[in-house]
Design an enzyme around this catalytic site. Structure first.
Site: not given
Length: 443
Positions: A20, A52, A110, A141, A192, A195, A210
């Site tokens: 992000v 890093r 969140k 959204i 993807g 996780e 959320k």
């Protein structure tokens, strides 16, 4: 040079440069001229805090010398701090430090908002700066701002939403292909969407955070993640999904926030996250793959639907950039946005008082009188049966030989009453086992 071009740049500090953060930096750089025109002042990235140094981050479009490991120093020289590192600490300390130095904050965090939002709201108000967090729920959204601003003159009564793309992808594949849970999770990981450790998603932790944010905004009350009843999808089986299909339903992990009366008659709110069957005719049933959608019901506005990608670098960055523009305009104009609204202070009701319908599947002995005994137990706990179906058991294990499957769908009942009913019938010698209990929503 125009007056806009002559304005002093607003300094932007970015905390985090993951998926992000990289998108935010790149889009800020590419859209520099447009943002200047929209805001009235240029935006200048003065630094990006990372864990890093030395990695290739040329994709951001930001000069290498602007990367730093000293986040604490960086936030002291910014007008707007963008936090996309996630987690509780050091994010909380860095945001509070930014407020103390007069910076407004845009965050996608969140977990922090759901755990300690009031502390952040109070600090922002104390220092006369903004706290915006559109990207914390449902990615791109536009949802939180409509709740906080567009519906500020209305009374929201219920929110029903799919707010986690990973679980929606898994359940969608189980429905459309017949895959089992483990197989669908592995596919989500390969693409993807999940996780390596999918626990936060599949066990409902992400959706619960959320839901707390949505309930706080919608009902003007402080709700934390700890207040949210949470169940994940790891116990949902292929048989559950097939049973839903037999009822012309699909299984979704839903975040449900609703205004309801408590047992004492006083107004309260129910906030819960759990898998549920919803009719295929409901708008949320058609939400496929890793998309999110939220259904909002308000007294005057009626039913509203918000739909779109709930995660990903660019979609989430879109929400972050919208917040950056909003707080930048406030700084140029000399104002601030909406503050925390918790005046209603409604009680968060325990899960036992939540009202919904239920699907129950039982393995029973195939002999006369079984249905009557089971129905008596439901009646004793004031759980009304809407429909019932009995058939020869389709299970292949030895224990089920000579047995029958009893499928019951109830009318609306409290969770407490349903649990007591299931406990009683589970102890009956005519019942071999309760194979599935699932809530039915969306009607």
């Amino acid at each position: 040079m125009s007056a806009i071009d002559e304005g002093k740049p607003l300094r932007v500090a970015l905390l985090g440069c993951g998926v992000v953060g990289t998108s935010v930096a790149r889009l800020l750089t590419l859209g520099r001229d447009d943002f200047t025109a929209r805001i009235g002042r240029p935006l200048e990235i003065v630094g990006i805090a990372v864990r890093r140094l030395g990695r290739d981050r040329s994709e951001t479009g930001v000069a290498e010398e602007l990367f730093t490991t000293d986040a604490e120093e960086l936030v002291t020289r910014a007008d707007i701090v963008v936090e996309v590192i996630g987690g509780i600490e050091p994010a909380r300390s860095l945001i509070l430090r930014a407020f103390e130095h007069g910076a407004s904050v845009v965050t996608a965090n969140k977990a922090l908002l759901a755990e300690d939002g009031p502390t952040l709201y109070a600090a922002a108000e104390k220092h006369g700066v903004d706290l915006y967090y559109e990207a914390s729920v449902a990615g791109a959204i536009p949802l939180l701002r409509p709740l906080r601003e567009s519906l500020a003159g209305d009374d929201v009564t219920r929110i029903l939403g799919i707010v986690n793309g990973t679980t929606n992808y898994v359940l969608d594949k189980m429905d459309s292909t017949g895959q089992g849970f483990d197989e669908a999770v592995q596919q989500a990981q390969a693409l993807g969407y999940a996780e390596a450790d999918p626990t936060a998603d599949v066990e409902g932790f992400d959706a619960a955070a959320k839901a707390a944010i949505l309930a706080s905004l919608a009902f003007h009350s402080r709700v934390t993640a700890a207040d949210v009843h949470r169940e994940g999808i790891s116990e949902v089986t292929a048989a559950d999904v097939r049973a839903a299909a037999d009822m012309d339903c699909v299984v979704k992990l839903l975040a449900i926030c609703e205004r309801v009366p408590g047992a004492d008659g006083l107004p309260g709110i129910s906030v819960r996250v759990h898998p549920a069957m919803i009719p295929r005719t409901h708008p949320l049933a058609g939400v496929r793959e890793a998309f999110n959608a939220v259904f909002v019901e308000a007294r005057a506005a009626g039913s509203l639907m918000f739909y779109g990608p709930g995660a990903g670098g660019d979609p989430t960055a879109s929400a972050v950039l919208g917040d950056i523009v909003a707080v930048a305009r406030h700084r140029v104009g000399g104002g601030v946005g909406p503050r925390e609204s918790a005046y209603a202070d409604l009680q968060v009701l325990p899960m036992g008082q939540a009202l919904t319908r239920y699907y129950i599947s039982l393995q029973v002995h195939d002999r006369p009188g079984v249905l009557a005994q089971v129905a008596t137990a439901f009646a004793a706990h004031e759980v009304s049966i809407q429909q019932v179906r009995q058939q020869v058991s389709q299970r292949q294990d030895e224990q089920s030989q000579g047995g029958a499957e009893l499928v019951i769908v109830t009318h609306t009942a409290s969770d407490e009453a349903l649990a007591a009913t299931v406990n009683e019938i589970s102890a009956m010698d005519i019942v071999r086992g309760v194979t599935s209990v699932m809530r039915v929503e969306g009607e």
